[in-house]
Design a protein around this motif. Structure first.
Motif, PDB file in Angstrom:
ATOM      1  N   ASP A  23       0.871  -1.171   0.000  1.00 34.96           N
ATOM      2  CA  ASP A  23       0.000   0.000   0.000  1.00 34.96           C
ATOM      3  C   ASP A  23       0.908   1.222   0.000  1.00 34.96           C
ATOM      4  OD1 ASP A  23      -1.525   2.244   0.758  1.00 34.96           O
ATOM      5  OD2 ASP A  23      -2.963   0.985   1.818  1.00 34.96           O
ATOM      6  N   PRO A  24       1.007   1.940  -1.131  1.00 32.51           N
ATOM      7  CA  PRO A  24       1.957   3.052  -1.214  1.00 32.51           C
ATOM      8  C   PRO A  24       1.638   4.220  -0.280  1.00 32.51           C
ATOM      9  CG  PRO A  24       0.564   3.011  -3.152  1.00 32.51           C
ATOM     10  CD  PRO A  24       0.250   1.778  -2.352  1.00 32.51           C
ATOM     11  N   GLU A  25       0.382   4.377   0.103  1.00 28.30           N
ATOM     12  CA  GLU A  25       0.020   5.482   0.993  1.00 28.30           C
ATOM     13  C   GLU A  25       0.306   5.147   2.455  1.00 28.30           C
ATOM     14  OE1 GLU A  25      -3.990   6.609   0.153  1.00 28.30           O
ATOM     15  OE2 GLU A  25      -3.504   7.253  -1.885  1.00 28.30           O
ATOM     16  N   GLN A  26       0.019   3.913   2.853  1.00 26.33           N
ATOM     17  CA  GLN A  26       0.213   3.508   4.244  1.00 26.33           C
ATOM     18  C   GLN A  26       1.614   2.951   4.502  1.00 26.33           C
ATOM     19  OE1 GLN A  26      -2.141   4.092   6.536  1.00 26.33           O
ATOM     20  NE2 GLN A  26      -3.368   4.985   4.910  1.00 26.33           N
ATOM     21  N   GLY A  27       2.281   2.478   3.422  1.00 27.72           N
ATOM     22  CA  GLY A  27       3.598   1.878   3.587  1.00 27.72           C
ATOM     23  C   GLY A  27       3.549   0.444   4.065  1.00 27.72           C
ATOM     24  N   ASP A  28       2.346  -0.131   4.183  1.00 25.41           N
ATOM     25  CA  ASP A  28       2.204  -1.511   4.647  1.00 25.41           C
ATOM     26  C   ASP A  28       2.589  -2.481   3.544  1.00 25.41           C
ATOM     27  OD1 ASP A  28       1.181  -0.516   7.007  1.00 25.41           O
ATOM     28  OD2 ASP A  28      -0.891  -0.658   6.317  1.00 25.41           O
ATOM     29  N   LYS A  29       3.170  -3.637   3.948  1.00 28.45           N
ATOM     30  CA  LYS A  29       3.497  -4.695   3.006  1.00 28.45           C
ATOM     31  C   LYS A  29       3.080  -6.024   3.616  1.00 28.45           C
ATOM     32  CE  LYS A  29       7.512  -2.386   1.068  1.00 28.45           C
ATOM     33  NZ  LYS A  29       7.891  -1.446   2.107  1.00 28.45           N
ATOM     34  N   LEU A  30       2.361  -6.837   2.829  1.00 31.85           N
ATOM     35  CA  LEU A  30       1.922  -8.162   3.255  1.00 31.85           C
ATOM     36  C   LEU A  30       2.662  -9.198   2.430  1.00 31.85           C
ATOM     37  CD1 LEU A  30      -0.056 -10.100   4.729  1.00 31.85           C
ATOM     38  CD2 LEU A  30      -1.651  -9.704   2.831  1.00 31.85           C
ATOM     39  N   ASP A  31       3.366 -10.130   3.091  1.00 33.45           N
ATOM     40  CA  ASP A  31       4.083 -11.198   2.394  1.00 33.45           C
ATOM     41  C   ASP A  31       3.072 -12.202   1.860  1.00 33.45           C
ATOM     42  OD1 ASP A  31       5.757 -13.198   1.465  1.00 33.45           O
ATOM     43  OD2 ASP A  31       6.842 -13.444   3.349  1.00 33.45           O
ATOM     44  N   LEU A  32       2.942 -12.266   0.525  1.00 35.53           N
ATOM     45  CA  LEU A  32       1.998 -13.186  -0.116  1.00 35.53           C
ATOM     46  C   LEU A  32       2.594 -14.565  -0.370  1.00 35.53           C
ATOM     47  CD1 LEU A  32       0.556 -10.747  -2.810  1.00 35.53           C
ATOM     48  CD2 LEU A  32      -0.441 -11.336  -0.581  1.00 35.53           C
ATOM     49  N   SER A  33       3.902 -14.693  -0.312  1.00 30.89           N
ATOM     50  CA  SER A  33       4.601 -15.909  -0.737  1.00 30.89           C
ATOM     51  C   SER A  33       4.751 -16.949   0.353  1.00 30.89           C
ATOM     52  CB  SER A  33       5.981 -15.550  -1.281  1.00 30.89           C
ATOM     53  OG  SER A  33       5.872 -14.785  -2.438  1.00 30.89           O
TER      54      SER A  33
END
Length: 143
Positions: A23-33
Motif C-alpha cells: 500500500d503506497p500510501e500507508q507503507g504496509d506490506k503483506l508477504d503473499l509468498s
C-alpha cells in the motif's frame, strides 16, 4: 490502491524471492509468498475482477538449486494458493489474463534462457484445458 512487488527475502541460508502486497500510501506490506518450502515468486498478473493473482513460482532446495517455474494462482491476501501448470520439464513465465478473465496466457520453454523453444500457451480458466497457441514469449492480450 495497492500493488504487488517481488523482492529478495533471506530465509535461513537461502535467498528466496517473495511477492508482497504493498500500500503506497500507508507503507504496509503483506508477504503473499508464505509457503512451507523456499520459493522464488514473480511475474504477478491480477485477474480483471481482482479476485486472483496469477504468478510464476519455483522452489529452492537446501543447496539453493531451483526447480523449473510453474504458474500458480492465489487470492489477493495470499490465500487459496493453487498450482495451474504441472510440467516439471518446462519453465513457465509471464502470465496474462484476457479482459474477461476467461483465458490465461503464459510462456512455456525448456529452460529460461532458451528462447528458441519458447511457446505461448493459453488456458481456459473455466474448463482447465490448456493448449499451445503460438511460438514466442511474453504474451499480451489486446484490449
Amino acid at each position: 490502491q495497492e500493488f504487488v512487488l517481488s523482492r529478495e527475502w533471506p530465509v535461513e541460508d537461502l535467498l528466496e524471492v517473495h511477492m508482497f502486497l504493498a500500500d503506497p500510501e500507508q507503507g504496509d506490506k503483506l508477504d503473499l509468498s508464505q509457503h512451507e518450502q523456499p520459493v522464488v515468486d514473480g511475474a504477478p498478473a491480477w485477474s480483471p475482477d481482482g479476485e486472483w493473482l496469477a504468478f510464476r513460482r519455483a522452489f529452492l532446495d537446501k543447496s539453493g538449486q531451483r526447480t523449473k517455474a510453474q504458474i500458480w494462482l492465489m487470492r489477493p491476501d495470499g490465500a487459496d494458493q493453487v498450482q495451474v501448470t504441472d510440467s516439471a520439464e518446462f519453465e513457465h513465465d509471464t502470465p496474462t489474463w484476457t479482459a474477461d478473465g476467461r483465458y490465461l496466457a503464459f510462456t512455456r520453454a525448456e529452460n529460461a534462457s532458451d528462447l528458441a523453444t519458447s511457446s505461448i500457451w493459453v488456458r481456459d480458466m473455466e474448463t482447465g484445458v490448456a493448449w499451445e497457441a503460438a511460438k514466442g514469449q511474453n504474451p499480451q492480450w489486446l484490449p
